[in-house]
Scaffold this motif. Structure first.
Motif, PDB file in Angstrom:
ATOM      1  N   UNK A   1      -0.258  -0.223   6.857  1.00  0.00           N
ATOM      2  CA  UNK A   1      -0.005  -1.665   6.713  1.00  0.00           C
ATOM      3  C   UNK A   1      -1.316  -2.427   6.564  1.00  0.00           C
ATOM      4  N   UNK A   2      -2.339  -2.059   7.359  1.00  0.00           N
ATOM      5  CA  UNK A   2      -3.627  -2.736   7.272  1.00  0.00           C
ATOM      6  C   UNK A   2      -4.235  -2.532   5.883  1.00  0.00           C
ATOM      7  N   UNK A   3      -4.069  -1.300   5.331  1.00  0.00           N
ATOM      8  CA  UNK A   3      -4.615  -1.007   4.016  1.00  0.00           C
ATOM      9  C   UNK A   3      -3.946  -1.858   2.948  1.00  0.00           C
ATOM     10  N   UNK A   4      -2.611  -1.979   3.023  1.00  0.00           N
ATOM     11  CA  UNK A   4      -1.876  -2.788   2.052  1.00  0.00           C
ATOM     12  C   UNK A   4      -2.304  -4.242   2.135  1.00  0.00           C
ATOM     13  N   UNK A   5      -2.467  -4.749   3.377  1.00  0.00           N
ATOM     14  CA  UNK A   5      -2.891  -6.135   3.569  1.00  0.00           C
ATOM     15  C   UNK A   5      -4.273  -6.368   2.980  1.00  0.00           C
ATOM     16  N   UNK A   6      -5.164  -5.415   3.200  1.00  0.00           N
ATOM     17  CA  UNK A   6      -6.517  -5.541   2.678  1.00  0.00           C
ATOM     18  C   UNK A   6      -6.541  -5.543   1.160  1.00  0.00           C
ATOM     19  N   UNK A   7      -5.735  -4.664   0.577  1.00  0.00           N
ATOM     20  CA  UNK A   7      -5.662  -4.613  -0.881  1.00  0.00           C
ATOM     21  C   UNK A   7      -5.149  -5.922  -1.451  1.00  0.00           C
ATOM     22  N   UNK A   8      -4.135  -6.495  -0.791  1.00  0.00           N
ATOM     23  CA  UNK A   8      -3.544  -7.746  -1.270  1.00  0.00           C
ATOM     24  C   UNK A   8      -4.567  -8.874  -1.190  1.00  0.00           C
TER      25      UNK A   8
ATOM     26  N   UNK B   1       1.757 -12.866  -9.739  1.00  0.00           N
ATOM     27  CA  UNK B   1       0.639 -11.992  -9.400  1.00  0.00           C
ATOM     28  C   UNK B   1       0.954 -11.311  -8.076  1.00  0.00           C
ATOM     29  N   UNK B   2       0.898  -9.987  -8.079  1.00  0.00           N
ATOM     30  CA  UNK B   2       1.204  -9.203  -6.884  1.00  0.00           C
ATOM     31  C   UNK B   2      -0.007  -8.353  -6.502  1.00  0.00           C
ATOM     32  N   UNK B   3       0.154  -7.589  -5.427  1.00  0.00           N
ATOM     33  CA  UNK B   3      -0.935  -6.727  -4.962  1.00  0.00           C
ATOM     34  C   UNK B   3      -1.275  -5.652  -5.979  1.00  0.00           C
ATOM     35  N   UNK B   4      -0.316  -5.257  -6.816  1.00  0.00           N
ATOM     36  CA  UNK B   4      -0.562  -4.186  -7.783  1.00  0.00           C
ATOM     37  C   UNK B   4      -0.797  -4.691  -9.195  1.00  0.00           C
ATOM     38  N   UNK B   5      -0.574  -5.980  -9.437  1.00  0.00           N
ATOM     39  CA  UNK B   5      -0.793  -6.508 -10.773  1.00  0.00           C
ATOM     40  C   UNK B   5       0.116  -7.680 -11.084  1.00  0.00           C
ATOM     41  N   UNK B   6       1.092  -7.487 -11.961  1.00  0.00           N
ATOM     42  CA  UNK B   6       2.010  -8.538 -12.370  1.00  0.00           C
ATOM     43  C   UNK B   6       3.437  -8.009 -12.343  1.00  0.00           C
TER      44      UNK B   6
ATOM     45  N   UNK C   1       9.571  -6.965 -16.506  1.00  0.00           N
ATOM     46  CA  UNK C   1       8.190  -6.710 -16.912  1.00  0.00           C
ATOM     47  C   UNK C   1       7.317  -6.446 -15.700  1.00  0.00           C
ATOM     48  N   UNK C   2       6.475  -5.433 -15.775  1.00  0.00           N
ATOM     49  CA  UNK C   2       5.433  -5.177 -14.782  1.00  0.00           C
ATOM     50  C   UNK C   2       4.155  -4.793 -15.509  1.00  0.00           C
ATOM     51  N   UNK C   3       3.021  -4.974 -14.854  1.00  0.00           N
ATOM     52  CA  UNK C   3       1.746  -4.603 -15.463  1.00  0.00           C
ATOM     53  C   UNK C   3       0.722  -4.296 -14.387  1.00  0.00           C
ATOM     54  N   UNK C   4      -0.164  -3.349 -14.683  1.00  0.00           N
ATOM     55  CA  UNK C   4      -1.238  -2.974 -13.773  1.00  0.00           C
ATOM     56  C   UNK C   4      -2.568  -3.006 -14.512  1.00  0.00           C
TER      57      UNK C   4
END
Length: 408
Positions: A1-8, A93-98, A115-118
């Motif tokens: 969870x901490x890793x995901x938060x940091x990435x975001x 805009x999301x943690x992984x892209x769009x 639609x998604x994009x990275x």
């Protein structure tokens, strides 16, 4: 969870949300994916770059880099607007892209695809490539068949292979599928394209060096066709000059439609007397028409002082004059068109009603060549655009030779 938060948090800082500058999206190549109603994914690539302190996005299909008309970043939302085709991508805009939707506005409804994009992904179908033997470049005699139907379309696939990468297009008598890009993997062929108007995916089994079977062609949100192909250096198409017909070639063509400013224009106007005329049947919604218009614009600059005129007859998807006018005006501005564009007020399905002299009309674009006496000398259906390589240049050479002969 901490890793995901940091990435975001890291992505938010990188995107600099709330500003409309080129820093709002990471620069470089992205991998986008559109998903149809059956869950089939149609991948494509695009590039985010900077030009004169503003963000620019290019769709990438083979050799083509097609600039998106308008890009807007507003807080956590991104909009790619394809004004030319009356469509747009709306994404968050999301943690992984769009993530969002591609919306294409039709006459009576909207076509919508997920639609998604990275960012930072330059592959299209597979991240790991395998070694592939050569031999798939060249011509392929192809047959498309509607699912659960006996209706067929004859086509010629022309591919160019470089290791596992494959580019090319399919030509038909009424036009081509423009720039396709893909790969060969595990004895299967994959090709796709997205240009803001159309989303295509072609898959098929490479049963041998010269046979593609079990082909599936996905188009847009729901369309699917079967296809098969056979390697054939002599593959050719039906004559596209026999598709569209006039009831009589002995009578001058007659019509009168309003231009963008509402002024009626007809072939009897002084501007067109004793001129070689090219009448272009087009629609702003038509990608092949876009390719043809790009060429005719440059052709007109070269030949207008030699006694040539062009009239574009725009058949839009709505009979609403103002809505059609907006679409055609965008076309005019995009290509800096100097010849008149007329609004017919008819949808693309009602061409014969607008021009009763036509006996058959099958596809956009279609081009009529008229001599100085006002008689139709040639009818050319479809257009081999720049995605067809030498076929595009062959058309230009033949067309300009024919025009030069009529000028004599």
């Amino acid at each position: 969870m901490k890793l995901i938060t940091a990435l975001f948090i890291g992505l938010i800082l990188a995107l600099n949300l709330g500003c409309n500058t080129s820093e709002d999206l990471p620069k470089g190549i992205w991998r986008g994916v559109l998903k149809n109603e059956s869950g089939i994914e149609i991948p494509f690539n695009f590039e985010v770059s900077e030009s004169k302190d503003s963000m620019v996005v290019y769709l990438i299909n083979g050799k083509e880099r097609l600039q998106v008309d308008e890009v807007i970043v507003n807080q956590d939302s991104v909009y790619f607007k394809f004004k030319f085709f009356d469509s747009e991508i709306k994404a968050k805009i999301t943690a992984s892209g769009l993530t969002g939707k591609w919306i294409k506005r039709l006459a009576d409804k909207n076509s919508v695809m997920e639609f998604t994009a990275q960012p930072g992904i330059n592959w299209r179908f597979f991240s790991n490539s395998e070694k592939v033997k050569s031999g798939y470049s060249g011509k392929w005699a192809t047959v498309f068949r509607k699912a659960n139907s006996s209706d067929t379309t004859i086509a010629v696939g022309e591919f160019s292979q470089l290791n596992e990468k494959l580019t090319g297009t399919f030509l038909t008598a009424t036009g081509d599928y423009r720039f396709l890009e893909g790969t060969i993997n595990n004895s299967k062929i994959y090709l796709s394209a997205f240009d803001g108007s159309s989303a295509y995916l072609f898959t098929g089994d490479l049963s041998s060096d010269s046979l593609i079977t079990n082909g599936l062609f996905y188009s847009g949100a729901s369309s699917v066709k079967n296809w098969n192909a056979r390697k054939d250096d002599h593959a050719k198409l039906p004559d596209n000059e026999e598709i569209t017909k006039l009831k009589s070639l002995e009578d001058p063509l007659i019509f009168s439609f309003p231009d963008i400013d509402g002024k009626k224009v007809s072939l009897s106007d002084e501007r067109f007397k004793n001129k070689v005329l090219v009448v272009q049947f087009l629609g702003s919604w038509c990608p092949n028409c876009m390719d043809e218009t790009a060429y005719l614009t440059s052709f007109y600059e070269k030949f207008k002082d030699k006694g040539v005129e062009i009239i574009g007859l725009a058949y839009e998807r709505t009979s609403d004059f103002q809505r059609s006018r907006e679409r055609v005006l965008q076309l005019k501005e995009r290509f800096n068109i100097q010849y008149p564009l007329l609004l017919t007020g008819y949808t693309n399905k009602e061409v014969l009603k607008s021009l009763p002299q036509l006996e058959k009309f099958k596809a956009f674009p279609t081009m009529l060549i008229i001599d100085k006496k006002g008689l139709v000398r040639k009818i050319h259906t479809g257009f081999n655009g720049p995605g067809t390589g030498r076929h595009y240049q062959d058309f230009i050479n033949q067309f300009e030779t024919e025009i030069a002969e009529l000028l004599k």
